[in-house]
Design an enzyme around this catalytic site. Sequence first.
Site, short mmCIF file in Angstrom:
data_model
loop_
_atom_site.label_atom_id
_atom_site.label_comp_id
_atom_site.label_asym_id
_atom_site.label_seq_id
_atom_site.Cartn_x
_atom_site.Cartn_y
_atom_site.Cartn_z
CB SER A 178 25.18 4.52 -5.80
OG SER A 178 25.45 5.62 -4.76
CG ASP A 217 24.12 2.71 -19.61
OD1 ASP A 217 24.63 4.54 -19.91
OD2 ASP A 217 23.76 2.04 -19.73
#
Length: 298
Positions: free
Chosen positions: A263, A90
């Site tokens: 990240s 996502d």
Amino acid sequence: MLEKIQVILQYLLPIRWITYLAGLGASWKGGWITRYIILLFIRIYKINLQECIDPNINNYKTFNEFFMRKFNINTRSIDKNPSTLIIPADGIISQIGKINNTHIFQIKNSSYYLDQLLAGHDNIINYFRNGSFVIIYIPPQNCHWVYMPCTGTLRELLYIPGDLFSVHPKIIKNIPDVLSRNEKLICLFDTQFGYMAQILVGSAIVGSIETVWCGTITPPRTGLVKHWHYPKSYNNNITTKSTERNAVILSKAAEMGVFKFGSTVINLFSNDTVLLNEKLQLNNIVKIGMTLAHGKIN
């Protein structure tokens, strides 16, 4: 002005110490304080707990446990066509396209090449010359698990130490070569569409990067390059994770790794074997299971 300040702080702040302390704090079992912080985080970022396997926040004893909450893959529509590859996380597409020989993309005055991203490992670089790529930024509020775009057998794993700059798109735009300079985990898979690299890029406040086959890779941060090799699969009908002859086999849409904070994940694909979904554009919000590409079976 704010953007410039954010960039300057990346150089001035002791990011490694901040990351270390954030990791300790996120692992603290603070009882009602931890639950309050989790609840506040949920409200600020409007997190949908119904997408979690365990939506009860009382069951998360630390902020890290909540951050690594298991995502219920059944809440998503997975493209099950065997010739398609799916979005692995996502997030937001920060870059996507074709690789020109070894040149991946350019942003402002910064050019990214396979040589730098793959730390000069020529045997891996050659797989992806004139191939294709996608870079997905995972914001802090999103699911932090990374999934497999297609079924693959792990062949090599490299841990490359490096900096811990933020990987927010604004930072990448203003600090040269962030994705090449930051620490990263390079996972090379052999798939029915040729070789695929799935790269987990470290970042500021990322306390840990883990994989499903060997657990925590970092920390500790020793500053040393680590390189693992894995055997081929001898199973002609690869559909599930297996340890046959010590091979690491992960099926399409299987959990692959996890960050303990937001990240970036980078995927590289071999030349002429994968055609990226033309509907995907820069800054698109993408979800696990959406169609990433169509592949030609080798």
